[in-house]
Design an enzyme around this catalytic site. Sequence first.
Site, PDB file in Angstrom:
ATOM      1  N   ASP A  53      54.307  37.409  45.567  1.00  0.00           N
ATOM      2  CA  ASP A  53      53.298  36.429  45.953  1.00  0.00           C
ATOM      3  C   ASP A  53      51.914  37.059  45.877  1.00  0.00           C
ATOM      4  OD1 ASP A  53      52.905  33.706  47.772  1.00  0.00           O
ATOM      5  OD2 ASP A  53      51.459  35.272  48.281  1.00  0.00           O
ATOM      6  N   TYR A  83      43.053  37.728  45.879  1.00  0.00           N
ATOM      7  CA  TYR A  83      43.494  39.077  46.207  1.00  0.00           C
ATOM      8  C   TYR A  83      42.945  40.127  45.244  1.00  0.00           C
ATOM      9  CZ  TYR A  83      47.035  36.490  48.913  1.00  0.00           C
ATOM     10  OH  TYR A  83      47.693  35.627  49.759  1.00  0.00           O
ATOM     11  N   LYS A  97      47.627  31.580  43.479  1.00  0.00           N
ATOM     12  CA  LYS A  97      46.952  30.523  44.221  1.00  0.00           C
ATOM     13  C   LYS A  97      45.545  30.255  43.677  1.00  0.00           C
ATOM     14  CE  LYS A  97      49.286  32.394  48.292  1.00  0.00           C
ATOM     15  NZ  LYS A  97      49.486  33.767  47.761  1.00  0.00           N
ATOM     16  N   HIS A 137      44.968  27.240  47.771  1.00  0.00           N
ATOM     17  CA  HIS A 137      44.968  28.280  48.797  1.00  0.00           C
ATOM     18  C   HIS A 137      44.565  27.763  50.183  1.00  0.00           C
ATOM     19  CE1 HIS A 137      44.580  32.941  48.957  1.00  0.00           C
ATOM     20  NE2 HIS A 137      45.086  32.479  50.074  1.00  0.00           N
TER      21      HIS A 137
END
Length: 278
Positions: A48, A53, A78, A109
């Site tokens: 994930d 990120y 996401k 998100h």
Amino acid sequence: MSDLQIPNLTLNDGNSIPQLGLGVYLVEPGETQRTVEEALAVGYRHIDTAALYGNESEVGAAIAASGLARDEIFVTTKLWNTDQERPAEAFQESLDRLGLDRVDLFLIHWPVPELGTALGAWRGLIDIAASGRAASIGVSNFEIPHLQQLLDETEVVPAVNQIELHPLHQRRELRAFAREQGIAIEAWGPLSQGKSDLLERPEIARAAAAHDRTPAQIVLRWHVQQGTIVFPKTVRRERMLENAALFDFALSDAEMAAIDALDEQRNFGPDPFAFNAR
């Protein structure tokens, strides 16, 4: 390679998802490829990540280096808040960073109510799913009113809602709504992100002693027995193996009830009704 016995759950669109995976939130890009390669080597098949990120490229590099067939790995990414008005373009950018031609799950998100763009983004995700480049689509951090808008305005029910969920913040009403709609729940921060004394609570300690498990394994097993999908973050091989050793024991009804009673409606992450980060 370890033969981890991780069950698959069936989503409302008929696709399967491993119930346990590895999350890479706050894993530095320089650590991500090694971490994901390690997870895949020990038997994880669910990763994930997210555009936010900043490590999609490293996740993709690890997948490429693993030697595993693409169909063996479940990949989630996401759509970030500022990209909700351009979901198709942002999705392609994620694919390019991952080095993949499709993902298994693509999520919005956050609902970012101040922007008012989530519904349009959801329609964009519906088009992406229709193209076959995302097998399943869903949302993250959506509360009941946010979900209800999608249900009222489109005919596509999210396959997943990924939310902050742990014994101190059990989201009972939201989870009940999700069950009614056939939306699978994924837990982020399943151990409360290390921001509480959760793992020191006597209810957890007693169960850990009874089953000869760690407190973290007890909490993760509590999630699993409720049908929740979990992907705890770690960069350590031994912790990956520990986190996956959940499927050869079961908590009793009394142990589950004792953990259920810990609910304090206490969240450690942002409030989805107020979080409007750009």
